[in-house]
Design a protein around this motif. Structure first.
Motif, PDB file in Angstrom:
ATOM      1  N   ASN A  33       0.854  -1.180   0.000  1.00 56.54           N
ATOM      2  CA  ASN A  33       0.000   0.000   0.000  1.00 56.54           C
ATOM      3  C   ASN A  33       0.898   1.240   0.000  1.00 56.54           C
ATOM      4  N   ASP A  34       0.627   2.167  -0.906  1.00 61.01           N
ATOM      5  CA  ASP A  34       1.437   3.388  -0.999  1.00 61.01           C
ATOM      6  C   ASP A  34       1.438   4.207   0.286  1.00 61.01           C
ATOM      7  N   SER A  35       0.368   4.120   1.076  1.00 54.85           N
ATOM      8  CA  SER A  35       0.279   4.954   2.283  1.00 54.85           C
ATOM      9  C   SER A  35       1.002   4.342   3.484  1.00 54.85           C
ATOM     10  N   THR A  36       1.562   3.152   3.336  1.00 53.44           N
ATOM     11  CA  THR A  36       2.279   2.523   4.441  1.00 53.44           C
ATOM     12  C   THR A  36       3.715   3.039   4.467  1.00 53.44           C
ATOM     13  N   ASP A  37       4.034   3.759   5.531  1.00 51.65           N
ATOM     14  CA  ASP A  37       5.376   4.330   5.644  1.00 51.65           C
ATOM     15  C   ASP A  37       6.423   3.273   5.970  1.00 51.65           C
ATOM     16  N   SER A  38       6.107   2.430   6.943  1.00 51.58           N
ATOM     17  CA  SER A  38       7.060   1.407   7.374  1.00 51.58           C
ATOM     18  C   SER A  38       6.308   0.090   7.569  1.00 51.58           C
ATOM     19  N   LEU A  39       6.740  -0.922   6.844  1.00 53.46           N
ATOM     20  CA  LEU A  39       6.096  -2.237   6.926  1.00 53.46           C
ATOM     21  C   LEU A  39       6.492  -2.955   8.210  1.00 53.46           C
ATOM     22  N   ARG A  40       5.538  -3.672   8.797  1.00 50.64           N
ATOM     23  CA  ARG A  40       5.795  -4.428  10.022  1.00 50.64           C
ATOM     24  C   ARG A  40       5.966  -5.919   9.763  1.00 50.64           C
ATOM     25  N   GLY A  41       5.540  -6.400   8.580  1.00 53.22           N
ATOM     26  CA  GLY A  41       5.641  -7.812   8.266  1.00 53.22           C
ATOM     27  C   GLY A  41       5.155  -8.072   6.849  1.00 53.22           C
ATOM     28  N   GLN A  69      -2.718  -4.106   9.125  1.00 53.99           N
ATOM     29  CA  GLN A  69      -1.582  -4.459   9.984  1.00 53.99           C
ATOM     30  C   GLN A  69      -0.266  -3.829   9.529  1.00 53.99           C
ATOM     31  N   ASP A  70      -0.306  -3.000   8.510  1.00 52.51           N
ATOM     32  CA  ASP A  70       0.904  -2.429   7.899  1.00 52.51           C
ATOM     33  C   ASP A  70       1.839  -3.523   7.397  1.00 52.51           C
ATOM     34  N   PHE A  71       1.241  -4.529   6.776  1.00 56.15           N
ATOM     35  CA  PHE A  71       1.989  -5.629   6.176  1.00 56.15           C
ATOM     36  C   PHE A  71       1.995  -5.466   4.661  1.00 56.15           C
ATOM     37  N   ALA A  72       2.948  -6.109   4.017  1.00 57.89           N
ATOM     38  CA  ALA A  72       2.939  -6.297   2.569  1.00 57.89           C
ATOM     39  C   ALA A  72       2.266  -7.637   2.301  1.00 57.89           C
ATOM     40  N   ILE A 100      15.122  -3.178  -2.149  1.00 59.97           N
ATOM     41  CA  ILE A 100      15.748  -2.123  -2.951  1.00 59.97           C
ATOM     42  C   ILE A 100      14.756  -1.535  -3.949  1.00 59.97           C
ATOM     43  N   SER A 101      14.074  -2.401  -4.706  1.00 63.51           N
ATOM     44  CA  SER A 101      13.179  -1.897  -5.758  1.00 63.51           C
ATOM     45  C   SER A 101      11.982  -1.137  -5.199  1.00 63.51           C
ATOM     46  N   SER A 102      11.523  -1.500  -4.009  1.00 69.59           N
ATOM     47  CA  SER A 102      10.357  -0.841  -3.421  1.00 69.59           C
ATOM     48  C   SER A 102      10.725   0.380  -2.590  1.00 69.59           C
ATOM     49  N   GLY A 103      11.977   0.496  -2.206  1.00 69.00           N
ATOM     50  CA  GLY A 103      12.377   1.570  -1.306  1.00 69.00           C
ATOM     51  C   GLY A 103      12.022   1.304   0.142  1.00 69.00           C
ATOM     52  N   HIS A 104      11.581   0.085   0.446  1.00 72.15           N
ATOM     53  CA  HIS A 104      11.257  -0.323   1.821  1.00 72.15           C
ATOM     54  C   HIS A 104      12.377  -1.244   2.312  1.00 72.15           C
ATOM     55  N   GLN A 105      13.411  -0.656   2.848  1.00 70.73           N
ATOM     56  CA  GLN A 105      14.577  -1.430   3.285  1.00 70.73           C
ATOM     57  C   GLN A 105      14.234  -2.472   4.348  1.00 70.73           C
ATOM     58  N   GLU A 106      13.141  -2.237   5.090  1.00 68.79           N
ATOM     59  CA  GLU A 106      12.757  -3.161   6.157  1.00 68.79           C
ATOM     60  C   GLU A 106      12.356  -4.536   5.623  1.00 68.79           C
ATOM     61  N   ILE A 107      12.048  -4.644   4.332  1.00 73.90           N
ATOM     62  CA  ILE A 107      11.681  -5.942   3.762  1.00 73.90           C
ATOM     63  C   ILE A 107      12.807  -6.953   3.928  1.00 73.90           C
ATOM     64  N   SER A 108      14.034  -6.477   4.039  1.00 73.30           N
ATOM     65  CA  SER A 108      15.178  -7.376   4.222  1.00 73.30           C
ATOM     66  C   SER A 108      15.193  -8.066   5.576  1.00 73.30           C
TER      67      SER A 108
END
Length: 194
Positions: A33-41, A69-72, A100-108
């Protein structure tokens, strides 16, 4: 009645085998979701044998579930469920690439909640045994070939194991024996019969 459209991005990545791997293919699709700033899971639905769960990312029911839940949301098309084939490493490489491609470093590093049906549940269970620190929770439904060796630290992962009342005996026995063999060491698991 008010309808709201979720603005989102979908990312695809494939991790080819290298010389030390034997998993044939590993294709992943992630919805954010574009509006999710930081993913939790990451909620990961895994398909039955020879299936492809990548299109789950377009299911609005799952999108709404993970959005709360702010998840992907993740789907995959993979062949091998045994971590010694290199498929576990392919999952980690895919997450690093998607970060990297999504800009959500937390996915790692964020955890997965894996919901797997049949073969997909077996994959989820094997992945949880292999890398328990990356699994927040697990649902494994009706698979008949789960690894029956000691689950190690995976006993700490809240897990729902589902067997079918009218399923073949070996399929019921596979999950129920794993459940009962780990119950005495306080596995955080539940066994249900559908």
């Amino acid at each position: 009645m008010l309808y709201c459209t979720i603005h989102s991005q979908v990312y695809d990545v494939s991790i080819p085998e290298d010389d030390s791997a034997s998993y044939n293919y590993a294709d992943f699709r992630l919805w954010i979701n574009d509006s999710t700033d930081s993913l939790r899971g990451i909620y990961w639905f895994m398909h039955p044998n020879n299936g492809d769960s990548r299109n789950v990312v377009y299911d609005t029911m799952y999108q709404n579930l993970v959005n709360q839940q702010d998840f992907a949301l993740l789907g995959a098309h993979i062949f091998n469920m045994h971590m010694d084939s290199g498929i576990g490493d392919a999952v980690i490489a895919a997450m690093d690439s998607l970060a990297i491609s999504s800009g959500h470093q937390e996915i790692s590093f964020i955890p997965f909640f894996i919901n797997g049906f049949s073969w997909g549940g077996q994959f989820g269970y094997h992945f949880a045994k292999w890398m328990p620190e990356r699994v927040l929770g697990l649902i494994t439904q009706k698979g008949g070939y789960h690894d029956t060796t000691n689950a190690g630290s995976a006993i700490e992962i809240p897990t729902l194991m589902i067997v079918g009342e009218e399923d073949l005996d070996y399929r019921i026995e596979n999950l129920t024996s794993i459940f009962y063999n780990h119950r005495n060491i306080n596995a955080k698991w539940i066994l249900a019969m559908e």
